[in-house]
Design a protein around this motif. Structure first.
Motif, PDB file in Angstrom:
ATOM      1  N   LYS A  36      -8.698   4.793  -0.948  1.00 36.88           N
ATOM      2  CA  LYS A  36      -8.973   4.044  -2.193  1.00 36.88           C
ATOM      3  C   LYS A  36      -8.404   4.790  -3.388  1.00 36.88           C
ATOM      4  CE  LYS A  36     -12.890   1.157  -1.278  1.00 36.88           C
ATOM      5  NZ  LYS A  36     -14.320   1.009  -1.479  1.00 36.88           N
ATOM      6  N   GLU A  39      -4.755   4.295  -3.546  1.00 40.48           N
ATOM      7  CA  GLU A  39      -4.452   2.968  -4.101  1.00 40.48           C
ATOM      8  C   GLU A  39      -4.472   3.029  -5.631  1.00 40.48           C
ATOM      9  OE1 GLU A  39      -7.477   0.014  -3.261  1.00 40.48           O
ATOM     10  OE2 GLU A  39      -5.940  -1.540  -3.056  1.00 40.48           O
ATOM     11  N   VAL A  68      -8.329  -1.609   1.532  1.00 43.47           N
ATOM     12  CA  VAL A  68      -7.251  -1.402   0.546  1.00 43.47           C
ATOM     13  C   VAL A  68      -6.350  -2.629   0.487  1.00 43.47           C
ATOM     14  CG1 VAL A  68      -5.195   0.006   0.055  1.00 43.47           C
ATOM     15  CG2 VAL A  68      -7.292   1.105   0.874  1.00 43.47           C
ATOM     16  N   LYS A  70      -3.780  -3.073  -2.236  1.00 46.50           N
ATOM     17  CA  LYS A  70      -2.548  -3.016  -3.041  1.00 46.50           C
ATOM     18  C   LYS A  70      -1.407  -2.239  -2.398  1.00 46.50           C
ATOM     19  CE  LYS A  70      -4.932  -3.420  -7.431  1.00 46.50           C
ATOM     20  NZ  LYS A  70      -5.751  -2.399  -8.094  1.00 46.50           N
ATOM     21  N   ALA A  71      -1.677  -1.566  -1.278  1.00 50.11           N
ATOM     22  CA  ALA A  71      -0.606  -0.802  -0.624  1.00 50.11           C
ATOM     23  C   ALA A  71      -0.430  -1.319   0.799  1.00 50.11           C
ATOM     24  CB  ALA A  71      -0.985   0.682  -0.585  1.00 50.11           C
TER      25      ALA A  71
END
Ligand code: KIV
Ligand code: ZN
Length: 515
Positions: A36, A39, A68, A70-71
């Motif tokens: 996290k 991220e 998670v 965004k990645a």
């Protein structure tokens, strides 16, 4: 994900290669916390683990994939069917899943490790990348030990991987053997000869055995690579990997030279470094570039003089740019939970009510002993209270009697698997008395390899931070503890290292072969 010409993709492998550092084993909860934070830091890809290596690692990769968004969440796999399927099952629920498959290509690995011919390796690359491509929207292929491989064989292997559907080809310097000039030439050669290379991202993964990992990565970028594989604080197998903070800040500070950028929020670099150091128990060396305690200290008089007149005389980047805030005098004995929470939020920690209460209770105990509480004190409490492996052993109380005329004596109370036990014992000094008593009462068997104490802030009432390293056969575990009372900090550190060792033993007992 194909990089644009001026964008460098940051592939973070702290949770996989970083976890291969001795003693750095992370459990599910810890991996999710680090992921996290990665991220928030803004990495493009997170290699969360090697799912086939153990059920624990599978669960951790799966949990990261769920948490998670965004990645790209990448699972590592050898070119074997069951590896690939297991890795895919671990990452498939991610918002953006990815597979990373690898096989060695150097003669030395083919002969002694794989016992395979070049043709067999080529066949395995085509088949495995093909399977990954059917399953996953994002596929990376690595030629392990690339820098000691025959260049023309690498051309064939990477051409086959691209043909079978890889969108990223990775050139690892697995044993940290190459140098910037040679690596530049290798990447340039591949860029010229590999079929389809201009349609995929070229990635590099460098180890630091000769201290060249970051330089080699930058050199590869100059030759056209657009993805760097790296870890926080440069942790990783043996001497570690390219350090994320170094690679990122090189492009940031020398925009004039490279005109390249990453998606990293550089102000999150230092908090991420502290978190990883605390969770893995691996301290950052004081002179480490960017995140070391001395990275922004000016010691020589002539430097201090220049710096005070104009910062830029001796400073190429500001500490604030990498998230090192001024250490504030923040709170005291009378501060309430709300004030503490506000301060935590401004430091980037957003805690649940339950976790906030835990931190607040510990804060109250410390503020009874220490008049002024600084950011660094609060951070130490959060890291210790919230980010740690589940406890088999829980330290309840210690009491120590020592001085010039008494034999150092410790009385200790510990909860072991829910049952409270008490014991008293002697030692050569107070720390020795505490340690001998804890070992006697728990029957815990491991060698103490390191014991170090540092002060979190200045002043005689500062919290001490103790780091201990334990070794049991081939397993190393590291623990940390902090408290204004150095003996309490020492006891906490030992108990933390014991818990980590138990966790690693449990993990190892169900493990299949690692890399
Ligand atoms: O160092 C290495 O070669 C690796 C591969 C799995 C990419 O870690
Ligand atoms: Zn590696």
């Amino acid at each position: 994900m194909k990089a644009s010409q001026d964008r460098i993709i940051i592939f973070d492998t702290t949770l996989r290669d970083g976890e291969q550092s001795p003693g750095a084993s992370m459990d599910v909860h810890e991996k999710v916390l680090v992921a996290k934070q990665l991220e928030i830091l803004g990495v493009d890809k997170i290699e969360a683990g090697f799912p086939v290596s153990s059920p624990g690692d599978f669960d951790a990769v799966q949990a990261v994939a769920h948490e998670v968004n965004k990645a790209i969440i990448v699972g590592l796999c050898r070119t074997r069917d069951d590896d690939i399927k297991t890795a895919w099952n671990a990452v498939k629920d991610a918002a953006m899943p990815g597979l990373h498959t690898f096989i060695a290509t150097s003669d030395i690995h083919l002969k002694y490790k794989l016992r395979m011919s070049k043709d067999e390796v080529l066949k395995s690359v085509t088949e495995s990348v093909g399977i990954c491509h059917e399953l996953s929207p994002s596929v990376e292929f690595s030629a392990e030990d690339a820098t000691r491989s025959d260049w023309d064989f690498l051309v064939d292997v990477f051409s086959a991987a691209i043909q079978a559907g890889a969108d990223t080809i990775n050139v690892p310097d697995t044993v940290g053997y190459t140098n910037p000039q040679e690596f530049f030439n290798l990447i340039s050669y591949l860029k010229k000869k590999v079929k389809g290379i201009n349609d995929v991202t070229v990635s590099v993964h460098c180890h630091n055995d000769l201290g060249l990992a970051t330089s080699n990565s930058i050199s590869a970028v100059l030759a056209g690579a657009r993805q760097i594989e790296c870890t926080i604080n440069g942790i990783g197998e043996r001497a570690g990997n390219t350090s994320l903070e170094e690679a990122v800040m090189i492009f940031n500070v020398r925009k004039d030279l490279y005109n390249l950028y990453t998606g990293i929020d550089t102000t999150q670099i230092f908090p991420t470094s502290r978190l990883v150091s605390h969770i893995t128990g691996i301290p950052v060396q004081p002179n480490k570039a960017i995140v070391g305690a001395n990275a922004f200290a000016h010691e020589a008089g002539i430097h201090q003089d220049g710096y005070l007149k104009e910062r830029s005389t001796y400073e190429i980047m500001t500490p604030e740019a990498v998230g090192i805030g001024k250490t504030h005098l923040v709170l005291g004995k009378h501060s309430g939970k709300h004030a503490l929470n506000k301060r935590l939020e401004s430091l980037g920690y957003h805690l649940s009510d339950k976790d906030l209460l835990k931190v607040f209770n510990r804060f109250k105990v410390i503020s009874d002993k220490k008049k002024e509480i600084y950011d660094a004190d609060i951070e130490a409490i959060v890291l210790e209270e919230i980010y740690r492996v589940p406890d088999k052993y829980e330290l309840k109380h210690i009491n120590v009697n020592s001085g010039t005329v008494v034999v150092p004596t410790a009385t200790v109370q510990i909860v072991v698997d829910g049952e409270t036990i008490k014991e008293a014992g002697f030692g050569n000094g107070p720390v020795d008395a505490v340690y001998k008593t804890i070992i006697k009462m728990t029957g815990f068997n491991a060698e103490l390899k390191r014991f170090s104490v540092s002060s979190i802030t200045g002043g005689t009432d500062a919290q001490g931070e103790v780091t201990v390293e334990l070794m049991d056969q081939d397993m190393v575990s590291v623990g940390q503890g902090s408290d204004p009372d150095i003996l309490v900090a020492a006891a906490r550190a030992l108990v933390n290292a014991m818990n980590r060792m138990e966790f690693m033993k449990a993990k190892k007992s169900v493990e299949s072969p690692r890399l």
